[in-house]
Design an enzyme around this catalytic site. Structure first.
Site, PDB file in Angstrom:
ATOM      1  N   HIS A 171     -11.227  15.805   7.646  1.00 48.10           N
ATOM      2  CA  HIS A 171     -10.047  16.340   6.962  1.00 48.10           C
ATOM      3  C   HIS A 171     -10.266  17.758   6.442  1.00 48.10           C
ATOM      4  CE1 HIS A 171      -8.579  11.959   6.010  1.00 48.10           C
ATOM      5  NE2 HIS A 171      -8.683  12.202   7.293  1.00 48.10           N
ATOM      6  N   GLU A 173     -15.922   6.791   9.611  1.00 49.97           N
ATOM      7  CA  GLU A 173     -14.583   6.305  10.009  1.00 49.97           C
ATOM      8  C   GLU A 173     -14.286   6.845  11.397  1.00 49.97           C
ATOM      9  OE1 GLU A 173     -12.486   8.400   6.821  1.00 49.97           O
ATOM     10  OE2 GLU A 173     -11.921   6.453   6.024  1.00 49.97           O
ATOM     11  N   HIS A 182     -16.578  10.685   3.491  1.00 47.37           N
ATOM     12  CA  HIS A 182     -16.182  10.084   4.766  1.00 47.37           C
ATOM     13  C   HIS A 182     -16.758  10.975   5.846  1.00 47.37           C
ATOM     14  CE1 HIS A 182     -12.421   7.747   3.162  1.00 47.37           C
ATOM     15  NE2 HIS A 182     -13.555   7.171   2.864  1.00 47.37           N
TER      16      HIS A 182
HETATM   17 ZN    ZN Z   1      -8.321  10.844   8.631  1.00 50.75          ZN
HETATM   18 FE    FE Z   2     -11.141   9.421   5.426  1.00 49.18          FE
HETATM   19 FE    FE Z   3      -8.648   7.788   4.283  1.00 48.01          FE
END
Ligand code: ZN
Ligand code: FE
Ligand code: FE
Length: 276
Positions: free
Chosen positions: A179, A256, A211
């Protein structure tokens, strides 16, 4: 202790999750607190939680980084959507107390045309409704790619939300590497600079989890498309600098990436090698 794990299925309950992440070689993990597309959550079985907590102690599994459903949009314009955010958030935080002292990560939301300022106000309002003084969970705002009208693509926006929260000691941030890159932060060429910017804007004491994802996209495209660690735009040397960075390496790293369980086991082993 270096902490690496991944997002796993919540099916079968808590002990099943503990066994699952242990089998994959991880010692931290994420899971959806309920169906990611919304709906009611299963009741917590206290005996299952007890067995899980004992298992985690034995295997040294630490930090659940629970993930709110994607449909939870605290700054939605539609009242029914916002009402779901309020009830699901409050219910999740109540159930998180069965496993004290863990993390609950959520996407700040999309303001869908209401404007950033309204979005920020509404997100803070939800937090001020659902947080409670004797909770032991820390709620984490996730750094977002800035796709569409997503709030949280800039560190300043996270800071603005936190500034409006009354129970500030209950909130932190989860940094998603896909992100922030998609949002424009150069974690490949200037990781130190990005961490300094985060520190000046939000404060490193608020950073609680990472993440760890690669991305399909060039920097700054505001898209949010995760990729497997060896395959994306972030070179493995950059991933290595992230997992060995002095301010990051003590945090739980959650994959992820688009993987099945065998793929996650391989990436967990890869990250352990990169960390050294
Ligand atoms: Zn994402
Ligand atoms: Fe994430
Ligand atoms: Fe998320």
């Amino acid at each position: 202790m270096f902490r690496i794990g991944c997002h796993i299925s919540a099916s079968g309950g808590y002990l099943a999750m503990g066994r699952r992440i242990d089998a994959l070689g991880g010692n931290t993990f994420a899971f959806f607190t309920r169906n990611p597309r919304g709906g009611a959550a299963k009741d917590v079985d206290p005996a299952d939680v007890d067995a899980f907590l004992a298992f985690c102690k034995e295997k040294d599994i630490d930090r659940l980084v629970a993930h709110a459903p994607y449909t939870l949009n605290p700054c939605a314009e539609k009242e029914s959507v916002r009402q779901f955010a309020l009830t699901a958030f409050a219910d999740d935080l109540r159930r998180m107390e069965y496993t004290p002292g863990q993390y609950y990560n959520f996407h700040p939301g999309s303001h869908v045309g209401q404007g950033l300022d309204v979005g920020i106000e509404k997100i803070a309002e939800v937090l001020n409704t659902v947080l409670f003084p004797d909770m032991t969970t820390t709620v984490l705002l996730e750094t977002m790619a800035g796709k569409g009208s997503e709030v949280g693509g800039r560190f300043e926006q996270l800071r603005a939300i936190i500034d409006r929260v009354e129970l500030k000691d209950k909130v932190g941030v989860c940094l998603d590497t896909c992100h922030v890159w998609d949002a424009g932060y150069d974690i490949v060429g200037d990781l130190d600079g990005v961490m300094t910017a985060f520190d000046k804007t939000v404060g490193l004491d608020r950073l609680k989890a990472v993440h760890l994802n690669n991305t399909k996209n060039d920097r700054g495209v505001a898209k949010d498309r995760h990729e497997k660690l060896p395959d994306g735009k972030l070179p493995l040397e950059a991933i290595q600098r992230i997992v060995t960075h002095p301010v990051l390496e003590t945090l739980p790293f959650i994959l992820e990436t688009p993987n099945d369980e065998a793929g996650y086991a391989a990436e967990i082993a890869l990250v352990r090698r990169l960390h050294g």
